[in-house]
Design a protein around this motif. Structure first.
Motif, PDB file in Angstrom:
ATOM      1  N   ASN A  27     103.492  11.950  26.403  1.00  0.00           N
ATOM      2  CA  ASN A  27     103.141  13.034  25.491  1.00  0.00           C
ATOM      3  C   ASN A  27     103.972  14.270  25.813  1.00  0.00           C
ATOM      4  OD1 ASN A  27     101.640  14.360  23.525  1.00  0.00           O
ATOM      5  ND2 ASN A  27     100.018  14.945  24.946  1.00  0.00           N
ATOM      6  N   PHE A  28     105.190  14.316  25.274  1.00  0.00           N
ATOM      7  CA  PHE A  28     106.089  15.415  25.584  1.00  0.00           C
ATOM      8  C   PHE A  28     106.115  16.458  24.462  1.00  0.00           C
ATOM      9  CE2 PHE A  28     108.671  11.998  28.048  1.00  0.00           C
ATOM     10  CZ  PHE A  28     107.780  12.079  29.121  1.00  0.00           C
ATOM     11  N   THR A 176     108.903  36.368  26.850  1.00  0.00           N
ATOM     12  CA  THR A 176     108.587  36.042  28.241  1.00  0.00           C
ATOM     13  C   THR A 176     108.272  34.556  28.320  1.00  0.00           C
ATOM     14  OG1 THR A 176     107.570  38.247  28.258  1.00  0.00           O
ATOM     15  CG2 THR A 176     107.260  36.891  30.223  1.00  0.00           C
ATOM     16  N   VAL A 177     109.241  33.763  28.706  1.00  0.00           N
ATOM     17  CA  VAL A 177     109.249  32.308  28.597  1.00  0.00           C
ATOM     18  C   VAL A 177     109.364  31.944  27.105  1.00  0.00           C
ATOM     19  CG1 VAL A 177     108.257  30.090  29.258  1.00  0.00           C
ATOM     20  CG2 VAL A 177     107.811  32.117  30.667  1.00  0.00           C
ATOM     21  N   GLN A 178     110.596  32.089  26.647  1.00  0.00           N
ATOM     22  CA  GLN A 178     110.855  31.858  25.221  1.00  0.00           C
ATOM     23  C   GLN A 178     110.595  30.390  24.875  1.00  0.00           C
ATOM     24  OE1 GLN A 178     113.375  30.403  23.073  1.00  0.00           O
ATOM     25  NE2 GLN A 178     112.810  31.625  21.274  1.00  0.00           N
ATOM     26  N   ASN A 179     110.030  30.181  23.707  1.00  0.00           N
ATOM     27  CA  ASN A 179     109.776  28.830  23.202  1.00  0.00           C
ATOM     28  C   ASN A 179     110.840  28.547  22.150  1.00  0.00           C
ATOM     29  OD1 ASN A 179     108.772  26.469  22.128  1.00  0.00           O
ATOM     30  ND2 ASN A 179     106.760  27.294  21.579  1.00  0.00           N
ATOM     31  N   ILE A 328     106.183  25.280  29.930  1.00  0.00           N
ATOM     32  CA  ILE A 328     105.799  23.865  29.900  1.00  0.00           C
ATOM     33  C   ILE A 328     106.815  23.004  29.167  1.00  0.00           C
ATOM     34  CG2 ILE A 328     103.325  24.387  30.029  1.00  0.00           C
ATOM     35  CD1 ILE A 328     103.157  23.858  27.006  1.00  0.00           C
ATOM     36  N   PHE A 329     108.053  23.512  28.949  1.00  0.00           N
ATOM     37  CA  PHE A 329     108.998  22.713  28.151  1.00  0.00           C
ATOM     38  C   PHE A 329     110.435  22.957  28.580  1.00  0.00           C
ATOM     39  CE2 PHE A 329     107.043  26.175  25.653  1.00  0.00           C
ATOM     40  CZ  PHE A 329     108.032  27.126  25.820  1.00  0.00           C
ATOM     41  N   LEU A 373     111.244  18.967  25.082  1.00  0.00           N
ATOM     42  CA  LEU A 373     110.357  18.044  25.811  1.00  0.00           C
ATOM     43  C   LEU A 373     109.376  18.871  26.636  1.00  0.00           C
ATOM     44  CD1 LEU A 373     112.702  15.232  27.272  1.00  0.00           C
ATOM     45  CD2 LEU A 373     111.451  15.237  25.097  1.00  0.00           C
ATOM     46  N   CYS A 374     108.088  18.627  26.426  1.00  0.00           N
ATOM     47  CA  CYS A 374     107.051  19.335  27.176  1.00  0.00           C
ATOM     48  C   CYS A 374     106.639  18.503  28.394  1.00  0.00           C
ATOM     49  CB  CYS A 374     105.816  19.560  26.314  1.00  0.00           C
ATOM     50  SG  CYS A 374     106.109  20.613  24.889  1.00  0.00           S
ATOM     51  N   PHE A 375     106.455  19.203  29.502  1.00  0.00           N
ATOM     52  CA  PHE A 375     105.982  18.522  30.710  1.00  0.00           C
ATOM     53  C   PHE A 375     104.594  18.993  31.121  1.00  0.00           C
ATOM     54  CE2 PHE A 375     109.045  21.928  31.682  1.00  0.00           C
ATOM     55  CZ  PHE A 375     108.238  22.818  32.383  1.00  0.00           C
TER      56      PHE A 375
END
Lengths: 409, 409
Positions: A27-28, A176-179, A328-329, A373-375
């Motif tokens: 589940n990424f 702040t932690v760009q998505n 998380i990615f 990809l999410c971890f």
């Protein structure tokens, strides 16, 4: 009788697939977190304590304390943002919402009408773009690099729009932690963005929903904090407990001055966000938030490193990936011959869920060789096995990688 | 810098008063319940049990089980509605929402656009009308009597609209403990409403959010259950846990077939309703719902009787009031010389909160001598003292009642 919905409902509504509700094996995708990190015992202690003390107040909408939300949670948010993000705010600038998704909807509802234009990052949260599409709002993507939005590109875009007679309604940024790129915008760019916003009369929508998950726990001040005004701020800010604690609480927050909140509150027509969620979260956070976030972040950093290593082992030098500074990615670039929109269903069929680059960027075709990809929710073993499976599917579909995990394919 | 919101936000947005968040001393408004009835120990037991068993699933949006909501809660809703309301439904027809207010918003969003017309009861939930006003939708009020909507009046309205070329989009009804009149619509009218809806091609929006609170615990089948179609039903149904358990959980449900739900699910853009609330509610309800509702209803009936008696003592024969068949409110008619819109702020200043008739009716001016008084959250003592205070204020403002509580004023 059989009723003809087609004449009754609004035309051209989107359709949901029949909801299955299965978590994929690998589940990424999505903002999900690690089930192993849910602090079960501490949540039970928090619930027991707060409900023994204040349970009867559940009989009232908003526990009888007004529409901004449960006061101890708003005070916790204000205190924490002051400490972490240099935001000198009071609890009265904090509106608790049902996740930062509701924050997006409310701020859009406050500002946007069909035909408006906004500025977003060239790669950004897919749900932000799908919302703008649904609202009939145009968006301009601005280039990103290792420090987030390039300020020259932002200035050029603002100037070009101005020349065309367009005042964009806001600049949406995840500084702040760009998505999805995982970068943190440095202080000088934050100040520069405020200058530009002021010069062109554009609001800033600062989405800090990953900001609690930074590897070294240090961050620049929020753009909101650099906005000197007390009333009439340029910046609307949102954050979330979905990443720092758990998404299924559905708790986020908008920070804004009363000039904006006074209009947002009447739009929040849901009778308040779950007070049960708010009470448990506030009670938990009083004593456990800092240690829980430290523990989560350390675990996420380990999984981040495991995923980077797995990508190197399975894909070799054909992937380009910048380590993330938190979150998380990972945002991954594959050779131009790979189309992740094709990889997406092929990998999905084998239980590997990915976000194709086209869904996470303004210029989809130019980013078809990228993926997110999410971890966050997968275990280390699942990360290794899932990345290996993804490489196998990618080889089958596109002939690359040629070798992976020391095995000639 | 100081930002000019007036040029950025949408024009003509409603404004919230600075939220104070104080429960009035005599709280006769709103859907609030009795703090003394909140089952604190049972909630703690439910939370502990469900979170020990399933807590890690909080790491996933919707606990990883899809957008319709937590399955055990949907199954409980389906089972309970089958037993109580003769609704032969499966859990897949149930969408858990964040209170029935979200149900109203979603169903309105499904069906309505500016310029549409709907049919509502001549006295109805004020929040339903304010939503329609905000959407630019017209509404026609239909006469009520002791059995709810008068079917001849409904037929006349439908025919008149048809003559004018108007097909109303839905008939909004609260048939089971009508708000504010407290009546229950008998079976024959429910069948007749379906016939009329079919004849004129109009959907029915059945709001059953008070239906758990009936003095004798017996009720006619839901209109939904009388609609024979499986796909393409005429009826959209909603219910709530706000009255049966507590509003601060923010839990309600829409029941509809997939032809409607498939469009509603994508509109629910909030990432799911609080799973924490859902899990605790489901676990609690498995074993405690029936006994809790019985206990609550018995207590509400006592307070209903106390309020009727207090009205008789304090106001004497000048008030006309029909006993309710369930629920949490009474609908009260005062002499024509009384204007409850004037009584409202005067009573509010003395700590007595009431709903003036004009806010709960389609024809406000014709109902200015009416008011709704809720007995859900106040204690018996508060009911007696609050009604006495209200009579005192009414005497001061309007000269009536002349005598009350055996005291000449």
């Amino acid at each position: 009788m059989t009723f003809d919905y087609t004449t009754t409902i609004r035309p051209n509504l989107p359709v949901s697939p029949k909801p299955g509700g299965q978590v994929p094996a690998f589940n990424f995708v999505g903002g999900n977190m690690d089930p192993a990190l849910i602090p079960v015992d501490d949540l039970i202690a928090a619930f027991t304590s707060v409900i023994e003390r204040e349970g009867p107040s559940l009989a009232f909408y908003n526990t009888g304390t007004g529409p901004l939300g449960y006061r101890p949670l708003r005070e916790f948010v204000a205190k924490t943002l002051k400490k972490k993000a240099a935001m000198d705010i009071s609890a009265d600038e904090v509106l608790i919402v049902s996740g930062s998704l509701q924050a997006l909807d409310l701020i859009n509802q406050l500002i946007l009408k069909p035909g408006d234009t906004v500025i977003i990052e060239e790669a950004t949260y897919g749900g932000a773009m799908s919302r703008l599409d649904a609202l009939g709002v145009s968006y301009e993507g601005v280039a990103l690099n290792e420090g987030g939005i390039c300020m020259t590109a932002l200035a050029d875009t603002l100037e070009r729009l101005k020349d065309n007679g367009v005042t964009p309604k806001y600049i949406y940024t995840i500084p702040t932690v760009q998505n999805p790129t995982g970068t943190i915008m440095p202080l000088d760019r934050r100040n520069r963005m405020l200058e530009l916003a002021d010069k062109y009369g554009v609001a800033i929508f600062e989405d800090d929903c990953y900001a609690d998950l930074i590897w070294n726990e240090k961050r620049p001040p929020a753009i909101y904090s650099l906005d000197a005004a007390n009333e009439g701020r340029t910046v609307l800010y949102c954050g979330s407990f979905s990443k720092s604690v758990a998404p299924a609480f559905r708790l986020g927050y908008i920070v804004a001055d009363w000039a904006a909140l006074k209009h947002i509150v009447p739009m929040k027509t849901d009778g308040g966000t779950s007070a049960l969620s708010q009470m448990v979260m506030a009670e938990f956070c009083q004593t456990k938030f800092a240690s829980h976030v430290s523990e989560s972040t350390a675990s996420l950093k380990e999984k981040h490193d495991v995923m980077l290593e797995a990508l190197a082992v399975e894909f070799g030098t054909i992937v380009e990936v910048q380590p993330a500074e938190g979150g998380i990615f990972l945002w991954i670039k594959l050779p131009d011959t790979v189309d992740t929109s094709v990889l997406f269903p092929a990998a999905g069929a084998e239980g590997v869920a990915i976000n194709p680059g086209s869904e996470w960027t303004v210029d989809g075709p130019a980013n078809k060789n990228k993926m997110r990809l999410c971890f966050g929710s997968a275990s280390k073993d699942e990360i290794c096995a899932g990345v290996a499976k993804l490489a196998e599917v990618c080889h089958r579909e596109f002939g690359i990688p040629l070798r992976s995990g020391n095995v000639q394919r």
